[in-house]
Design a protein around this motif. Structure first.
Motif, PDB file in Angstrom:
ATOM      1  N   TYR A  15       0.822  -1.211   0.000  1.00  0.00           N
ATOM      2  CA  TYR A  15       0.000   0.000   0.000  1.00  0.00           C
ATOM      3  C   TYR A  15       0.852   1.256   0.000  1.00  0.00           C
ATOM      4  O   TYR A  15       1.865   1.334   0.691  1.00  0.00           O
ATOM      5  CB  TYR A  15      -0.868   0.073   1.276  1.00  0.00           C
ATOM      6  CG  TYR A  15      -1.612  -1.184   1.595  1.00  0.00           C
ATOM      7  CD1 TYR A  15      -2.940  -1.339   1.231  1.00  0.00           C
ATOM      8  CD2 TYR A  15      -0.981  -2.228   2.264  1.00  0.00           C
ATOM      9  CE1 TYR A  15      -3.628  -2.503   1.524  1.00  0.00           C
ATOM     10  CE2 TYR A  15      -1.659  -3.405   2.559  1.00  0.00           C
ATOM     11  CZ  TYR A  15      -2.979  -3.536   2.189  1.00  0.00           C
ATOM     12  OH  TYR A  15      -3.648  -4.683   2.479  1.00  0.00           O
ATOM     13  N   ASP A  16       0.372   2.253  -0.721  1.00  0.00           N
ATOM     14  CA  ASP A  16       0.790   3.628  -0.536  1.00  0.00           C
ATOM     15  C   ASP A  16       0.020   4.115   0.707  1.00  0.00           C
ATOM     16  O   ASP A  16      -0.933   3.468   1.140  1.00  0.00           O
ATOM     17  CB  ASP A  16       0.398   4.406  -1.810  1.00  0.00           C
ATOM     18  CG  ASP A  16       0.458   5.892  -1.626  1.00  0.00           C
ATOM     19  OD1 ASP A  16       1.514   6.370  -1.209  1.00  0.00           O
ATOM     20  OD2 ASP A  16      -0.550   6.572  -1.911  1.00  0.00           O
ATOM     21  N   PHE A  17       0.410   5.227   1.298  1.00  0.00           N
ATOM     22  CA  PHE A  17      -0.283   5.686   2.506  1.00  0.00           C
ATOM     23  C   PHE A  17      -1.207   6.882   2.228  1.00  0.00           C
ATOM     24  O   PHE A  17      -2.433   6.739   2.251  1.00  0.00           O
ATOM     25  CB  PHE A  17       0.744   6.042   3.593  1.00  0.00           C
ATOM     26  CG  PHE A  17       0.139   6.248   4.960  1.00  0.00           C
ATOM     27  CD1 PHE A  17      -0.054   5.180   5.819  1.00  0.00           C
ATOM     28  CD2 PHE A  17      -0.241   7.512   5.386  1.00  0.00           C
ATOM     29  CE1 PHE A  17      -0.619   5.365   7.078  1.00  0.00           C
ATOM     30  CE2 PHE A  17      -0.805   7.708   6.640  1.00  0.00           C
ATOM     31  CZ  PHE A  17      -0.991   6.622   7.486  1.00  0.00           C
ATOM     32  N   ASP A  18      -0.579   8.042   1.914  1.00  0.00           N
ATOM     33  CA  ASP A  18      -1.358   9.281   1.740  1.00  0.00           C
ATOM     34  C   ASP A  18      -2.378   9.140   0.612  1.00  0.00           C
ATOM     35  O   ASP A  18      -2.014   8.761  -0.506  1.00  0.00           O
ATOM     36  CB  ASP A  18      -0.432  10.452   1.405  1.00  0.00           C
ATOM     37  CG  ASP A  18       0.505  10.803   2.546  1.00  0.00           C
ATOM     38  OD1 ASP A  18       0.215  10.441   3.694  1.00  0.00           O
ATOM     39  OD2 ASP A  18       1.534  11.459   2.274  1.00  0.00           O
ATOM     40  N   ASN A  19      -3.606   9.459   0.884  1.00  0.00           N
ATOM     41  CA  ASN A  19      -4.713   9.422  -0.084  1.00  0.00           C
ATOM     42  C   ASN A  19      -5.070   8.015  -0.571  1.00  0.00           C
ATOM     43  O   ASN A  19      -5.968   7.844  -1.395  1.00  0.00           O
ATOM     44  CB  ASN A  19      -4.441  10.329  -1.309  1.00  0.00           C
ATOM     45  CG  ASN A  19      -4.069  11.739  -0.900  1.00  0.00           C
ATOM     46  OD1 ASN A  19      -2.967  12.190  -1.159  1.00  0.00           O
ATOM     47  ND2 ASN A  19      -4.960  12.422  -0.239  1.00  0.00           N
ATOM     48  N   THR A  20      -4.350   7.019  -0.097  1.00  0.00           N
ATOM     49  CA  THR A  20      -4.709   5.629  -0.400  1.00  0.00           C
ATOM     50  C   THR A  20      -5.414   5.025   0.816  1.00  0.00           C
ATOM     51  O   THR A  20      -6.497   4.449   0.705  1.00  0.00           O
ATOM     52  CB  THR A  20      -3.456   4.812  -0.764  1.00  0.00           C
ATOM     53  OG1 THR A  20      -2.937   5.323  -1.991  1.00  0.00           O
ATOM     54  CG2 THR A  20      -3.771   3.333  -0.924  1.00  0.00           C
ATOM     55  N   LEU A  21      -4.795   5.196   1.996  1.00  0.00           N
ATOM     56  CA  LEU A  21      -5.403   4.707   3.234  1.00  0.00           C
ATOM     57  C   LEU A  21      -6.061   5.853   4.008  1.00  0.00           C
ATOM     58  O   LEU A  21      -6.898   5.621   4.882  1.00  0.00           O
ATOM     59  CB  LEU A  21      -4.339   4.030   4.104  1.00  0.00           C
ATOM     60  CG  LEU A  21      -3.632   2.809   3.483  1.00  0.00           C
ATOM     61  CD1 LEU A  21      -2.518   2.304   4.396  1.00  0.00           C
ATOM     62  CD2 LEU A  21      -4.626   1.676   3.208  1.00  0.00           C
ATOM     63  N   GLY A 203      -2.591   2.007  -4.793  1.00  0.00           N
ATOM     64  CA  GLY A 203      -2.187   3.414  -4.674  1.00  0.00           C
ATOM     65  C   GLY A 203      -3.279   4.321  -5.205  1.00  0.00           C
ATOM     66  O   GLY A 203      -4.316   3.851  -5.677  1.00  0.00           O
ATOM     67  N   ASP A 204      -3.035   5.623  -5.113  1.00  0.00           N
ATOM     68  CA  ASP A 204      -4.124   6.554  -5.468  1.00  0.00           C
ATOM     69  C   ASP A 204      -3.838   7.446  -6.650  1.00  0.00           C
ATOM     70  O   ASP A 204      -4.734   8.126  -7.144  1.00  0.00           O
ATOM     71  CB  ASP A 204      -4.449   7.453  -4.277  1.00  0.00           C
ATOM     72  CG  ASP A 204      -3.313   8.427  -3.997  1.00  0.00           C
ATOM     73  OD1 ASP A 204      -2.313   8.001  -3.390  1.00  0.00           O
ATOM     74  OD2 ASP A 204      -3.403   9.585  -4.437  1.00  0.00           O
ATOM     75  N   GLY A 205      -2.594   7.530  -7.102  1.00  0.00           N
ATOM     76  CA  GLY A 205      -2.412   8.582  -8.108  1.00  0.00           C
ATOM     77  C   GLY A 205      -1.141   8.504  -8.896  1.00  0.00           C
ATOM     78  O   GLY A 205      -0.471   7.463  -8.936  1.00  0.00           O
ATOM     79  N   MET A 206      -0.802   9.641  -9.512  1.00  0.00           N
ATOM     80  CA  MET A 206       0.332   9.684 -10.423  1.00  0.00           C
ATOM     81  C   MET A 206       1.639   9.315  -9.725  1.00  0.00           C
ATOM     82  O   MET A 206       2.531   8.752 -10.335  1.00  0.00           O
ATOM     83  CB  MET A 206       0.455  11.084 -11.057  1.00  0.00           C
ATOM     84  CG  MET A 206      -0.768  11.515 -11.843  1.00  0.00           C
ATOM     85  SD  MET A 206      -1.412  10.255 -12.956  1.00  0.00           S
ATOM     86  CE  MET A 206      -0.330  10.449 -14.351  1.00  0.00           C
ATOM     87  N   SER A 207       1.745   9.620  -8.435  1.00  0.00           N
ATOM     88  CA  SER A 207       2.992   9.300  -7.730  1.00  0.00           C
ATOM     89  C   SER A 207       3.181   7.785  -7.588  1.00  0.00           C
ATOM     90  O   SER A 207       4.266   7.321  -7.250  1.00  0.00           O
ATOM     91  CB  SER A 207       3.015   9.964  -6.350  1.00  0.00           C
ATOM     92  OG  SER A 207       1.943   9.500  -5.583  1.00  0.00           O
ATOM     93  N   ASP A 208       2.140   7.019  -7.860  1.00  0.00           N
ATOM     94  CA  ASP A 208       2.236   5.551  -7.771  1.00  0.00           C
ATOM     95  C   ASP A 208       2.524   4.896  -9.122  1.00  0.00           C
ATOM     96  O   ASP A 208       2.673   3.674  -9.193  1.00  0.00           O
ATOM     97  CB  ASP A 208       0.921   4.978  -7.216  1.00  0.00           C
ATOM     98  CG  ASP A 208       0.656   5.478  -5.813  1.00  0.00           C
ATOM     99  OD1 ASP A 208       1.458   5.151  -4.928  1.00  0.00           O
ATOM    100  OD2 ASP A 208      -0.320   6.213  -5.614  1.00  0.00           O
ATOM    101  N   VAL A 209       2.588   5.708 -10.175  1.00  0.00           N
ATOM    102  CA  VAL A 209       2.729   5.135 -11.522  1.00  0.00           C
ATOM    103  C   VAL A 209       3.963   4.234 -11.674  1.00  0.00           C
ATOM    104  O   VAL A 209       3.841   3.113 -12.176  1.00  0.00           O
ATOM    105  CB  VAL A 209       2.673   6.247 -12.608  1.00  0.00           C
ATOM    106  CG1 VAL A 209       3.202   5.752 -13.935  1.00  0.00           C
ATOM    107  CG2 VAL A 209       1.237   6.734 -12.760  1.00  0.00           C
TER     108      VAL A 209
HETATM  109 MG   LIG Z   1      -0.683   8.679  -2.303  1.00  0.00          MG
END
Ligand SMILES: [Mg+2]
Length: 288
Positions: A15-21, A203-209
């Motif tokens: 998992y990513d943390f910010d905006n994912t969890l 994840g939630d976004g572009m930073s997870d690409v």
């Molecule tokens: Mg995030």
């Protein structure tokens, strides 16, 4: 071929943390309110400063945060940051999610599949270490600060950004999970404890690409989640899906029988079937 077949019987939910969890970045529940700054104004300042200096955004937020802590003469050391983590709010169902997934795997693959949860965050380890869900993770990778002899944070000691996140996927893949272990040596695919095909990245976004792409290209699964209360965040998920960065996207609602829960259970079923097949093969006469 080793005499004993290496059993790749672990599944990793990553998992990513910010905006994912969590609906907001971890700083917005912790260090920023403590400094009397809103997330909106802080991130705008970070972006302005990073544009101006052509600096790395991660290093820029850390530098600005440390400067503001010093300017306000706040004592925000490791202990204080950890204590502030109690203010973090999660998306619905996050706190029950991990044990429910663990139960699911135990029920459907009793004794022969291990499920582990990993967190890879560009946020601060000091904050994550104080959060209520810390105990759920086998390992947490996050940025860290260096503290001087007075316990005052002075500089980053570990920095994680979008592309660096992929290093940790290889660490999980090769079973070299400690930061001081080298991951550069060649390791045959069949000796890697967690094949990418047994990984699910959320994840939630572009930073997870970069992480989503690496996982998917190697046969694993990538899922994007969006804030159910922010219709705008769906468009990011739609873009990720259209570009084939993710297999699926859903609202970040971790409660039982919601879309995310059903989808992850389906993936777990597929991976469990794969592991079961490996076990059957290894149990054949002459193979074990
Ligand atoms: Mg995030």
């Amino acid at each position: 071929m080793p005499k004993e077949r290496f059993l790749q019987n672990s599944i990793a939910l990553i998992y990513d943390f910010d905006n994912t969890l969590t609906p907001l970045a971890m700083q917005e529940y912790t260090v920023l309110p403590e400094l009397g700054i809103t997330g909106d104004s802080f991130w705008k300042e970070v972006n302005r400063e990073a544009d101006k200096t052509k600096g790395d955004r991660m290093l820029t937020w850390m530098r600005l945060m440390l400067k503001k802590i010093a300017d306000k003469e706040k004592r925000l050391g490791r202990k204080e940051l950890r204590a502030l983590a109690k203010n973090i709010e999660y998306f619905a169902g996050v706190e029950e999610w991990f044990s429910r997934m663990n139960r699911y795997v135990r029920k459907h693959a009793p004794g022969y599949v291990r499920l582990h949860h990993y967190l890879i965050s560009a946020g601060l380890l000091e904050i994550v270490e104080g959060c209520t869900i810390k105990k759920e993770f086998k390992r947490i990778y996050a940025s860290e600060l260096h503290y001087d002899h007075n316990g005052v944070a002075t500089f980053p000691s570990v920095l994680i950004n979008d592309t660096m996140k992929t290093q940790f996927l290889f660490r999980i893949n090769k079973g070299k999970e400690q930061l001081d272990e080298s991951i550069n040596e060649h390791m045959p695919e069949n000796l890697r404890p967690v094949p990418f095909s047994h990984m699910v990245y959320i994840g939630d976004g572009m930073s997870d690409v970069p992480s989503m792409t690496l996982t998917k290209k190697n046969g694993g699964y990538a899922i994007a989640v969006h804030n159910p209360r922010d219709k705008g965040s769906i468009s990011i998920c739609e873009k990720l899906r259209a570009a084939n960065r993710v297999d699926y996207f859903a609202a970040a609602d971790y409660r039982k029988d919601k879309a995310l829960d059903r989808y992850v259970r389906n993936i777990l079923d597929v991976i469990i079937a794969d592991i079961k097949h490996l076990h059957d093969v290894s149990a054949m006469p002459g193979r074990a």
